[in-house]
Design a protein around this motif. Sequence first.
Motif, PDB file in Angstrom:
ATOM      1  N   GLY A 312      54.442  75.718  34.213  1.00 37.59           N
ATOM      2  CA  GLY A 312      53.371  76.281  35.020  1.00 37.59           C
ATOM      3  C   GLY A 312      52.171  75.375  35.100  1.00 37.59           C
ATOM      4  O   GLY A 312      52.268  74.158  34.873  1.00 37.59           O
ATOM      5  N   ALA A 313      51.024  75.965  35.441  1.00 32.60           N
ATOM      6  CA  ALA A 313      49.802  75.194  35.622  1.00 32.60           C
ATOM      7  C   ALA A 313      48.596  76.027  35.217  1.00 32.60           C
ATOM      8  O   ALA A 313      48.550  77.233  35.463  1.00 32.60           O
ATOM      9  N   CYS A 314      47.611  75.377  34.574  1.00 33.23           N
ATOM     10  CA  CYS A 314      46.363  76.019  34.186  1.00 33.23           C
ATOM     11  C   CYS A 314      45.243  75.536  35.101  1.00 33.23           C
ATOM     12  O   CYS A 314      45.193  74.367  35.467  1.00 33.23           O
ATOM     13  N   GLY A 315      44.345  76.431  35.472  1.00 32.63           N
ATOM     14  CA  GLY A 315      43.209  76.074  36.301  1.00 32.63           C
ATOM     15  C   GLY A 315      41.982  76.855  35.891  1.00 32.63           C
ATOM     16  O   GLY A 315      42.045  77.722  35.007  1.00 32.63           O
ATOM     17  N   ASN A 316      40.850  76.573  36.542  1.00 35.18           N
ATOM     18  CA  ASN A 316      39.624  77.284  36.207  1.00 35.18           C
ATOM     19  C   ASN A 316      39.592  78.690  36.791  1.00 35.18           C
ATOM     20  O   ASN A 316      39.021  79.607  36.200  1.00 35.18           O
ATOM     21  N   THR A 317      40.190  78.864  37.979  1.00 39.97           N
ATOM     22  CA  THR A 317      40.164  80.175  38.633  1.00 39.97           C
ATOM     23  C   THR A 317      41.546  80.760  38.856  1.00 39.97           C
ATOM     24  O   THR A 317      41.667  81.938  39.165  1.00 39.97           O
TER      25      THR A 317
END
Length: 465
Positions: A312-317
């Motif tokens: 997956g992927a992590c982001g700020n929003t």
Amino acid sequence: MTASEVFVAPARPGRSPCPGVPAAAGSSSSTAAAAMGPHRSAASSCGRLLLPLLLLGVSGFFQSYAVEVDIKDASNATCLYANWMMRFLITYESNNGDYKTTALNLSSSATHNGSVCGNDTQAALVAVQFGEGHSWSINITKTNETYQGDFITLTYNTNDTATFPDAKRKGPVTVLMKDPAGPVQLNTVFVCHNSFVFEAENITQIFWNVTLQAFVQNGTVSKKETRCPADRPTSAPTVPPTIANVTAAPTTTASPAPPTPPKPVENPETGNYSLKSGNKTCFLATVGLQLNVSQDKPLLININPKTTVADGACGNTTATLKLNDGNSTLIGFTFAVKNASASVQKFYLREVNVTLLNRLNGSVISSADNNNLSKWDAFLGSSYMCRKEQTLQINENVQVHTFNLWIQPFLVEANKFATAQECSLDDDSILIPIVVGAALAVLIAIIVVAYIIGRRKSYAGYQTL
């Protein structure tokens, strides 16, 4: 037909339109990658690209195309033959910072420019170009006794607005990955009916219906097959009856045994999943997952955490967790931050995607998604917990059941869950004021009734003068 001609024709399962080339046996897959890929030979190449085949799903359908490439050498003899189907699931960042997953399929206008035979010193290459600037290739190396896929290269073009309508990054993106399949003996055709899935970075590649032979000898594709592990039978073979293992039938007849009731499906095992951004953990999840799929009859599928890989992927929003259960079930959870500009912010589950792969014939059964959810909300910097069973309705045919859920998609510190906000199903404290209130109401009602009865009796003891 000249050495440079390419034609497009409907693919027919179980029958090959190429003279002298074996059929793709209804469905063949597993390592569309196993044996394909870069060096370019000086030998002339001729190819035939066979498209299209419509793949139908249970709760939905998408169009995919079967690719057949017959590469010929300078003497117009077949030197590499491949027939397969493939699909790509790509996660990309949108203009507003969200991460979205889109499906990339082959188009009917695909070409195979640059495919070459290879030889003892140079690798073979199968290259396919399709759609708006997309391409896929695999190079195949040779030893004295075997051939094996080396590297797979996928280039997707985010300028394709039909596939990537709001991509933040514009232009071609190239992903290089190692082919995970093992070597295949020379003069042997690799066949796999079941699907094969593997992931690299933000790409999930799905292959099925694969038939392939590199470094073909004498221009004729071999009739000797090497099957992928997914095609090999797992059940013990039936022992044919012999005199030694057949006993005499009893002379008396017994009443038939009552039918055995179906065994109920147990709750799924709880799995622990995490994502990292660099060396830091950015996403934590503990959950038991069960799918409820409505086909001809309801089907319950437990996700096995022992065979499930998290990506997956992590982001700020936004943050996305993708789970791949043994190349049979793909589930994606997308979280977002609401009121991103407010002083007090919350996160919530916004989207769930489910893709099912059919182990019987290697095809993609269905894809279901719901991108309008508003579940599991909690304050940013905290985690969300719900031990009781919850149900997420993806579409009319697919539900996702969660058990023992504990999740934190943002602001993970020290690889530990932050303080949890519990769901209302788990919050027993709300029952205390309800019970106390109900008891007080009953007590007040009893007092009022007793008072009324007492007053009536007191009036009955006096006479009017």
